[in-house]
Design a protein around this motif. Structure first.
Motif, short mmCIF file in Angstrom:
data_model
loop_
_atom_site.label_atom_id
_atom_site.label_comp_id
_atom_site.label_asym_id
_atom_site.label_seq_id
_atom_site.Cartn_x
_atom_site.Cartn_y
_atom_site.Cartn_z
N GLY A 33 26.32 51.67 37.97
CA GLY A 33 27.47 50.79 37.83
C GLY A 33 28.49 51.30 36.83
N VAL A 34 28.11 52.29 36.02
CA VAL A 34 29.06 52.86 35.06
C VAL A 34 30.07 53.75 35.76
CG1 VAL A 34 29.27 54.36 33.04
CG2 VAL A 34 27.36 52.75 33.20
N LEU A 40 28.71 43.40 38.86
CA LEU A 40 28.67 43.04 37.45
C LEU A 40 29.83 43.66 36.69
CD1 LEU A 40 27.14 41.64 35.15
CD2 LEU A 40 25.85 43.76 34.84
N SER A 41 30.09 44.96 36.89
CA SER A 41 31.17 45.62 36.15
C SER A 41 32.53 45.06 36.54
CB SER A 41 31.12 47.13 36.40
OG SER A 41 31.33 47.43 37.77
N THR A 42 32.68 44.70 37.82
CA THR A 42 33.96 44.14 38.26
C THR A 42 34.19 42.76 37.68
OG1 THR A 42 33.79 45.40 40.32
CG2 THR A 42 35.37 43.60 40.26
N THR A 43 33.16 41.92 37.71
CA THR A 43 33.31 40.59 37.12
C THR A 43 33.45 40.66 35.60
OG1 THR A 43 30.89 40.37 37.17
CG2 THR A 43 32.14 39.34 38.97
N ASN A 44 32.91 41.70 34.98
CA ASN A 44 33.11 41.87 33.54
C ASN A 44 34.59 42.05 33.20
OD1 ASN A 44 30.48 41.58 32.67
ND2 ASN A 44 30.02 43.76 32.74
N ARG A 45 35.31 42.69 34.11
CA ARG A 45 36.75 42.85 33.88
C ARG A 45 37.46 41.50 33.89
NH1 ARG A 45 37.55 46.21 37.68
NH2 ARG A 45 38.74 44.97 39.16
N TYR A 46 37.04 40.62 34.81
CA TYR A 46 37.63 39.28 34.85
C TYR A 46 37.19 38.45 33.64
CZ TYR A 46 39.34 40.06 39.56
OH TYR A 46 40.03 40.54 40.65
N ARG A 47 35.99 38.69 33.16
CA ARG A 47 35.56 38.00 31.95
C ARG A 47 36.45 38.38 30.76
NH1 ARG A 47 30.51 39.56 34.41
NH2 ARG A 47 29.46 37.71 35.23
N HIS A 48 36.82 39.65 30.72
CA HIS A 48 37.70 40.09 29.64
C HIS A 48 39.07 39.44 29.78
CE1 HIS A 48 39.25 42.71 26.51
NE2 HIS A 48 40.28 42.99 27.30
N ARG A 170 34.81 41.38 22.21
CA ARG A 170 33.52 40.96 21.69
C ARG A 170 32.96 39.78 22.51
NH1 ARG A 170 34.91 39.86 16.83
NH2 ARG A 170 34.41 41.90 15.95
N ALA A 171 33.81 38.78 22.76
CA ALA A 171 33.36 37.60 23.50
C ALA A 171 33.03 37.94 24.95
CB ALA A 171 34.43 36.51 23.44
N SER A 172 33.85 38.78 25.59
CA SER A 172 33.59 39.13 26.99
C SER A 172 32.33 39.97 27.13
CB SER A 172 34.80 39.87 27.57
OG SER A 172 35.04 41.09 26.88
N ARG A 173 32.05 40.80 26.16
CA ARG A 173 30.80 41.58 26.19
C ARG A 173 29.59 40.66 26.10
NH1 ARG A 173 30.72 46.31 21.93
NH2 ARG A 173 28.62 46.47 22.80
N ALA A 178 25.06 38.01 28.98
CA ALA A 178 24.40 36.81 29.50
C ALA A 178 24.30 36.87 31.02
CB ALA A 178 25.17 35.56 29.07
N ALA A 179 25.36 37.36 31.67
CA ALA A 179 25.35 37.49 33.13
C ALA A 179 24.34 38.53 33.59
CB ALA A 179 26.75 37.84 33.63
#
Length: 231
Positions: A33-34, A40-48, A170-173, A178-179
């Motif tokens: 995924g790196v 997961l990596s794509t949704t992490n971008r939206y979390r940020h 920091r918060a998005s990480r 958690a996800a």
């Protein structure tokens, strides 16, 4: 030691195949995924994006509601997993009847009660692992709520006292962790269905493990949802 002699070598190879597929896919998904977009990596971008917008909101009620909704899913799975574990432990007390019921299935391989107990115990172990991952995911979401609650006011960000990007990263990480932990527990649920096939035959167990891993790969790297999120 009696189990080692009663369980055929083909079953031990099937168990090795099961755990190799589980651990191997988890390692593959984390590292692959790196270099390639995953769910997961794509949704992490939206979390940020979400947490970056949270730095400019005041009050941040909507962000607290989102965090609460996100934590409700692992909470539901945690309580459900406890019920499943309790049912499996109760099954250990009636393995004679359960094993007899499985033997009546035409295509099921007949095994001793001891081997049946071993299969049930392995199922218990899978769900115990899932419970720990779900409960840890719940705990991580409480840390997310703490980070959101500690965000400085939008005026302080605009004044340059704090860096929006630092706080949002920091918060998005933390949300991403958690996800990812929740994914670990959910993956155990998927693989428990492969383990259920072992009650019928060793070949079904091996094939079910391969099918479940393939399903996990397709949903993580080739799903329609991922295509929409990448647009």
């Amino acid at each position: 030691m009696q189990i080692f002699t009663l369980l055929p070598w083909a079953d031990w190879l099937a168990v090795l195949w099961f755990f190799s597929g589980w651990i191997g896919y988890a390692w593959f998904a984390r590292h692959y995924g790196v270099t390639r977009s995953s769910l997961l990596s794509t949704t992490n971008r939206y979390r940020h994006y979400w947490l970056l917008q949270a730095t400019s909101r005041d009050p941040r009620v909507i962000d607290g509601v989102i965090t609460q909704n996100l934590s409700s899913t692992p909470a539901f799975f945690s309580s459900t997993t406890i019920i499943i574990i309790g049912g499996l432990i109760a099954l250990l007390g009636t393995t004679d009847k359960a094993a007899e019921l499985v033997r009546e299935i035409p295509f099921a391989v007949r095994t001793s009660v001891l081997i049946f107990d071993l299969k049930v115990l392995l199922m218990v172990g899978v769900f115990v692992y899932a419970f720990f991952r779900f409960s840890w995911s719940m705990r991580q979401y409480t840390f997310v709520a703490l980070l959101i609650g500690s965000l400085p006011s939008p005026q302080e960000f605009e004044a340059g006292k704090f860096d929006r990007e630092v706080f949002a990263t920091r918060a998005s990480r933390m949300v991403g962790l958690a996800a990812e932990t929740f994914n670990d527990g959910l993956r155990a649920y998927y693989l428990s269905f492969a383990l259920m096939a072992w009650f019928f035959s060793t070949i079904a167990f091996v094939l079910a493990t391969a099918v479940v891993v393939l399903i996990l790969y397709n949903r993580e790297f080739n799903s329609d949802v991922l295509g929409v999120l990448r647009e």
